[in-house]
Design a protein around this motif. Structure first.
Motif, PDB file in Angstrom:
ATOM      1  N   UNK A 137       0.841  -1.202   0.000  1.00  0.00           N
ATOM      2  CA  UNK A 137       0.000   0.000   0.000  1.00  0.00           C
ATOM      3  C   UNK A 137       0.876   1.251   0.000  1.00  0.00           C
ATOM      4  N   UNK A 138       1.910   1.235   0.838  1.00  0.00           N
ATOM      5  CA  UNK A 138       2.796   2.401   0.909  1.00  0.00           C
ATOM      6  C   UNK A 138       4.139   2.156   0.212  1.00  0.00           C
TER       7      UNK A 138
ATOM      8  N   UNK B   3       5.660   5.489  -1.091  1.00  0.00           N
ATOM      9  CA  UNK B   3       5.113   6.785  -0.719  1.00  0.00           C
ATOM     10  C   UNK B   3       4.191   6.629   0.477  1.00  0.00           C
ATOM     11  N   UNK B   4       4.381   7.457   1.498  1.00  0.00           N
ATOM     12  CA  UNK B   4       3.493   7.376   2.651  1.00  0.00           C
ATOM     13  C   UNK B   4       2.114   7.880   2.246  1.00  0.00           C
ATOM     14  N   UNK B   5       1.112   7.597   3.065  1.00  0.00           N
ATOM     15  CA  UNK B   5      -0.244   8.059   2.758  1.00  0.00           C
ATOM     16  C   UNK B   5      -0.308   9.578   2.813  1.00  0.00           C
ATOM     17  N   UNK B   6       0.662  10.190   3.506  1.00  0.00           N
ATOM     18  CA  UNK B   6       0.712  11.648   3.557  1.00  0.00           C
ATOM     19  C   UNK B   6       1.500  12.220   2.378  1.00  0.00           C
ATOM     20  N   UNK B   7       1.963  11.337   1.479  1.00  0.00           N
ATOM     21  CA  UNK B   7       2.575  11.811   0.245  1.00  0.00           C
ATOM     22  C   UNK B   7       4.090  11.901   0.236  1.00  0.00           C
ATOM     23  N   UNK B   8       4.733  11.509   1.331  1.00  0.00           N
ATOM     24  CA  UNK B   8       6.193  11.627   1.393  1.00  0.00           C
ATOM     25  C   UNK B   8       6.873  10.365   0.837  1.00  0.00           C
TER      26      UNK B   8
END
Lengths: 140, 160
Positions: free
Chosen positions: A73-74, A84-89
């Motif tokens: 997922x990430x 990519x983290x769920x926060x977009x990083x």
């Protein structure tokens, strides 16, 4: 005096190059620790499996948090690529060939297994699962 | 008019961003930068009130759908930093720091927002964006400030 300082600098530079190059092929130190732990958890433990590690990496779980059903997922489908983290990083690639310093620090490795196994699987991972996972990443 | 006023004031504060810009004191604590920054930009503590930071730090086991728990010592250190620099704390320090608490204008004492993007001021500042702006591939989340505000980590939120 100047010469010896220069020699020392050269030597340490050489050592840094050698040490820096080594981890790309070496097994991460954490694997040893997880092997000892896996043996203690299960006397019939017969070594880690990169194949089981890949299955774990790609599996989808309904037992964890809804937002994070799988490692991919990430981290993404290709361990050699950034995730990519769920926060977009951006997340550094998981494959040891691309991120040679991964899994070398037991405290850091444990921190992320503790968090992410809970998020994805809804429970702690066993030492065998952690070792399988790293074994898979060393082949990537 | 009474309901409109906060929105108008908020809009006025946010209106000349190209010139004045929105500025929040950047995070300077090393551990906070490291630990929060593993997953997202370490947000400036003045964007939330102290009670929000406390509530967030209590709930790290389920941090917006992920386990982001920390060892107790690290958690205590980060919470102390966030609370000491929270928007309602820094605003009370004097006239020249009032701006750092501006994201919290019109927030009532009974509210404990957990997301900066839930604040009325934040919503007002972003309401001109097209639908779907935050789900674009290069943005992905309202927490990804740097996707549009290139200097967000330094506390500068000019409209880019």
């Amino acid at each position: 005096m100047i010469t010896s300082t220069r020699n020392a600098l050269l030597l340490s530079a050489l050592a840094a190059v050698c040490l820096g190059a080594a981890p790309a092929t070496a097994e991460p130190a954490t694997l040893d620790a997880y092997a000892r732990q896996a043996q203690a958890e299960d006397p019939s433990f017969g070594g880690f499996s990169a194949q089981r590690g890949e299955t774990l990496f790609r599996a989808r779980f309904a037992s964890g948090k809804a937002e994070t059903p799988a490692c991919v997922t990430c981290h993404g489908d290709d361990p050699r690529m950034a995730g990519r983290t769920r926060a977009g990083k951006a997340i550094e690639p998981m494959a040891l060939s691309v991120s040679p310093n991964r899994y070398g620090d037991i405290a850091k490795t444990e921190k992320w297994f503790r968090r992410n196994c809970d998020s994805v699987l809804g429970r702690a991972c066993t030492a065998r699962e952690k070792g399988d996972f790293i074994a898979f990443m060393t082949t990537q | 008019m009474k309901r409109l006023l906060p929105i108008l004031v908020c809009a006025a504060l946010a209106a000349p961003p190209a010139m004045a810009g929105e500025h929040y004191p950047p995070v300077t604590d090393r551990l906070t930068l490291k630990e929060c920054g593993d997953c997202h930009m370490a947000f400036q503590p003045s964007m939330l009130p102290a009670r929000s930071w406390r509530a967030l730090m209590v709930g790290l086991d389920d941090h917006f759908g992920e386990n982001a728990s920390l060892d107790p010592e690290t958690a205590r250190h980060i919470e102390a930093y966030l609370v000491a620099n929270a928007g309602d704390v820094s605003r009370s320090r004097g006239f020249f720091s009032w701006r750092s608490g501006k994201m919290l204008r019109f927030l009532s004492d009974s509210e404990t927002p957990l997301r900066i993007s839930d604040l009325r001021c934040w919503k007002r500042m972003h309401d001109e964006l097209p639908r779907g702006a935050f789900s674009r591939a290069n943005v992905r989340s309202k927490a990804n400030c740097v996707a549009c505000h290139k200097r967000a980590a330094q506390g500068d939120y000019e409209e880019d």
